[in-house]
Design an enzyme around this catalytic site. Structure first.
Site, mmCIF file in Angstrom:
data_model
loop_
_atom_site.group_PDB
_atom_site.id
_atom_site.type_symbol
_atom_site.label_atom_id
_atom_site.label_comp_id
_atom_site.label_asym_id
_atom_site.label_seq_id
_atom_site.Cartn_x
_atom_site.Cartn_y
_atom_site.Cartn_z
ATOM 1 N N HIS B 264 29.609 11.151 24.530
ATOM 2 C CA HIS B 264 28.354 10.383 24.638
ATOM 3 C C HIS B 264 27.231 10.995 23.799
ATOM 4 O O HIS B 264 26.595 10.325 23.007
ATOM 5 C CB HIS B 264 27.890 10.287 26.094
ATOM 6 C CG HIS B 264 28.377 9.063 26.780
ATOM 7 N ND1 HIS B 264 28.070 7.803 26.339
ATOM 8 C CD2 HIS B 264 29.166 8.888 27.870
ATOM 9 C CE1 HIS B 264 28.648 6.906 27.134
ATOM 10 N NE2 HIS B 264 29.326 7.540 28.061
ATOM 11 N N GLU B 329 27.149 12.787 38.586
ATOM 12 C CA GLU B 329 26.961 11.353 38.373
ATOM 13 C C GLU B 329 28.309 10.630 38.551
ATOM 14 O O GLU B 329 28.397 9.657 39.269
ATOM 15 C CB GLU B 329 26.416 11.134 36.954
ATOM 16 C CG GLU B 329 26.149 9.684 36.622
ATOM 17 C CD GLU B 329 25.835 9.497 35.139
ATOM 18 O OE1 GLU B 329 25.995 10.457 34.351
ATOM 19 O OE2 GLU B 329 25.436 8.366 34.764
ATOM 20 N N HIS B 330 29.331 11.128 37.844
ATOM 21 C CA HIS B 330 30.681 10.582 37.961
ATOM 22 C C HIS B 330 31.595 11.663 38.533
ATOM 23 O O HIS B 330 31.591 12.786 38.026
ATOM 24 C CB HIS B 330 31.249 10.180 36.596
ATOM 25 C CG HIS B 330 30.389 9.232 35.815
ATOM 26 N ND1 HIS B 330 29.467 9.674 34.884
ATOM 27 C CD2 HIS B 330 30.306 7.889 35.817
ATOM 28 C CE1 HIS B 330 28.857 8.627 34.349
ATOM 29 N NE2 HIS B 330 29.335 7.526 34.902
ATOM 30 N N ASP B 363 32.770 2.373 33.802
ATOM 31 C CA ASP B 363 31.697 2.165 32.825
ATOM 32 C C ASP B 363 31.580 0.697 32.429
ATOM 33 O O ASP B 363 30.493 0.223 32.098
ATOM 34 C CB ASP B 363 31.965 2.986 31.553
ATOM 35 C CG ASP B 363 31.690 4.463 31.751
ATOM 36 O OD1 ASP B 363 31.042 4.809 32.757
ATOM 37 O OD2 ASP B 363 32.120 5.264 30.900
ATOM 38 N N HIS B 422 -10.107 0.619 65.412
ATOM 39 C CA HIS B 422 -8.705 0.394 65.766
ATOM 40 C C HIS B 422 -8.590 0.230 67.290
ATOM 41 O O HIS B 422 -7.945 -0.689 67.785
ATOM 42 C CB HIS B 422 -7.833 1.592 65.361
ATOM 43 C CG HIS B 422 -7.530 1.683 63.906
ATOM 44 N ND1 HIS B 422 -8.479 1.968 62.951
ATOM 45 C CD2 HIS B 422 -6.354 1.561 63.226
ATOM 46 C CE1 HIS B 422 -7.896 2.005 61.753
ATOM 47 N NE2 HIS B 422 -6.611 1.757 61.890
#
Lengths: 431, 431
Positions: B264, B329-330, B363, B422
């Site tokens: 990548h 991640e993977h 992917d 309130h």
């Protein structure tokens, strides 16, 4: 107090300027905060202690003194008056019950090829909760941040709360006990955010930081985002009350609901939208009357003057358009048929339906979270919830035969993305 | 390629330094990006056009030329070879089907007091998708960002993709057609992010921006966060492949799976973890062999040298500990019984189970999203999903009688938070 009407030629422009609220990201502030974060990362406890002495005038001389024992939390709870003890417990129980319905479950299914796909849901390991000190130190915020984390199954909840001059609100500690907070450090500011994000010798690093704070805290959260998760960067709080001039409405109730927002701080926003000119005038009058008897009249008056508005609309459709344009944090529907309005409301943090649901009930004990998207961010974000303390992992299991057609598709697409190793890795599975 | 073992005395330290990846937030970059954002907010189209001419050397002379027609997207799709057309369509269909299971539904329940509580789920009105231009312009990313938004029911999906010198990847346009993207602008960088966040004369403001980009894009997303929602700030991509030296493993497959990550970019991370020294050596050898035949060997070699590792662990328990520490991640589980490992995995973006599920299938076309939390952020975040394009509004409806006990509780707590308006607003409802 500003009065607008959709009939004004410049209404659109006036509404835009009413809603404008710019969080200033000045470079000096960013630099100061970046410096503090860098120092805490480098020297840990020593810097946290020193900055706590400096900014909070805290009398502690060791880091150990900045951690509270579980006993001190129990003691704070036990020392409360019975009615407060009951009220806080009721609130905690209702918040717990509502949030239990938000827990997400893991799921899987098998596709037509015999592959299994799904998502596994797990809690975060450890989270940090920032609780402001001083005036805005609210026990309800402790419950609203810690309980969803505990319901999610977070292993350890670490709370930080600055103690100016060493002084703390005992109700905040009592709430920490009720919400089963695991550890409490009396630190605040950018140094507390940095300590939670990166860890120090005494303070364990967390995976996510939630909770509101001043501009240093907000800038620090923005800076550490990525190292840890964060919730929203909170802006000033706002309410939009919508009515249609029904005889069932009470102008004094509507006025007080608006004031309960305005008393928060000088930039809080209270907007009243109605189809009735008469009701608009009545509410304006009741606001003036009520202000006379309010301890925080000064703050509320400033807020109404700076950022408040009474808006006259022609009909329900125009009312809905204004609501969706504002995307209010809190939306009160003071009408006979609130359910009929629901489908038309696209953006709101929380919707308070009918005349017996004032924002104050939601702030404390209805059950839903009071940490809500402010400043129009309801366009894209949600109330704090259990889902903020859970995360998902995708699950992909391909069987030997189910893999082949997918591998072929991946091979073709990878070649077209010029990723040859991807293509070959896929090809091994079908050739 | 680096080899580590849990037996090394310095293993913990080596692992920490292996995983360290600092996104630099340098002040100059922030200033440049802040300037661009300020210019786009002030002068809109004119600035976007000028910066696109300057940074992308785009030949356009008007803003209109920077928008693509729907016809051009259809044409791009129709011009594809049949096998690519089929592969892209298969991928889109599978992604669509998986994500349809993620859609969240509104819910309500009645409590024991007769009050109704719940959450209303709505899609975002309009989102922006950033697609990188040039080399990293992937059609699969278009599908992975746009399809979940469309499944969520987002009204309008706007895609921006820079076209250096006016050149675009036709597959990206084809994917935009398949994913039913509503409008496409050929702009990029911080100026595209600013245009999406604030809107210009030609480009409508969106509510959320997703998709990866370079450091300018990342800094711009961080800066506009709050004005709009954003997904994660993406770091470099990584895979962790886990095996236990089984005879069913093939070292060439494992090697290629690692390389499909390494190709990548030069900071991509590929980590192999095994209980078998023999297998570790075999995979090291196969990596070398495979590299010889890869077009992107140069990039992959750099990535493996800079950030890759082969890690020897004693047993499965140690393997799990390394996995959870990395929070990859993977994650590929190349074992006979991947389901047995599942309960022990606390942090991972996507889990690829067994030997027939290479990352490449995920992917492109398995169905789950390929936009996943990188750099250890799986500790606190999730794959991109339909839930990122939906938001929730809390619903609170108190009946007249059901309101009273809650109003009393709110009254007590509000008094203790010194919020008198309130308290009064609540008191009106029960007195």
């Amino acid at each position: 107090m500003r009065q607008l009407s959709t009939q004004d030629a410049s209404f659109e422009q006036q509404l835009t300027s009413l809603l404008a609220f710019e969080t200033v990201n000045d470079i000096d502030l960013l630099k100061t905060v970046d410096d503090i974060i860098a120092q805490v990362r480098r020297d840990g406890d020593e810097v946290v202690l020193r900055l706590t002495q400096k900014f909070d005038q805290h009398p502690a001389t060791t880091m150990q003194e900045l951690e509270l024992s579980q006993e001190s939390l129990v003691d704070a709870f036990e020392a409360l008056d019975d009615d407060v003890k009951t009220a806080l417990t009721t609130a905690a129980t209702r918040v717990q019950r509502f949030h239990e319905r938000q827990a997400q479950e893991s799921w899987q299914y098998e596709d037509e090829l015999g592959n299994r796909l799904g998502q596994k849901v797990t809690p975060l390991d450890r989270v940090g909760i920032y609780v402001p000190g001083g005036l805005a130190s609210y026990p309800s915020s402790v419950l609203m941040n810690a309980i969803p984390a505990k319901v999610a199954g977070v292993g350890e909840v670490i709370m930080v709360v600055p103690a100016p001059k060493g002084v703390l609100n005992p109700l905040v500690l009592a709430a920490a006990h009720l919400a089963k907070v695991d550890r409490v450090f009396t630190i605040g500011g950018a140094q507390a955010v940095a300590a939670l994000a990166y860890g120090t010798q005494s303070i364990p690093a967390v995976d996510k930081i939630t909770g509101p704070g001043n501009k240093y805290v907000a800038a620090a959260k923005r800076a550490v985002f990525g190292q840890v998760g964060i919730d929203m960067i909170a802006g000033p709080s706002e309410v939009l009350v919508y009515a249609e001039g029904s005889n069932n409405d009470r102008a004094d109730w509507l006025a007080m609901d608006l004031l309960s927002q305005a008393e928060h701080d000088r930039v809080a926003q209270a907007i009243f939208v109605t189809t009735s000119r008469e009701q608009l005038d009545a509410v304006a009058l009741e606001i003036e009357k009520a202000l006379a008897a309010l301890p925080k009249a000064d703050i509320a008056r400033d807020a109404l003057q700076n950022r408040g508005a009474l808006i006259l609309v022609k009909d329900r459709a125009e009312g809905m358009a204004v609501i969706n344009r504002v995307a209010p944090e809190h939306l009160e529907l003071s009408v006979d048929d609130p359910d009929d309005l629901l489908s038309g409301i696209r953006h709101a943090g929380a919707i308070f339906m009918g005349r017996h649901t004032p924002e104050a009930i939601g702030d404390y004990c209805a059950g839903p979270n009071h940490v809500l998207p402010t400043s129009g961010t309801a366009r894209f974000s949600s109330p704090l919830g259990v889902y903020d303390f859970q995360k998902k992992s995708s699950i992909i299991y391909c069987s030997e035969s189910g893999s082949k057609p997918l591998a072929k598709t991946a091979d073709i697409l990878a070649q077209h993305e010029d990723l040859e190793a991807h293509a070959r890795s896929a090809r091994y599975r079908y050739q």
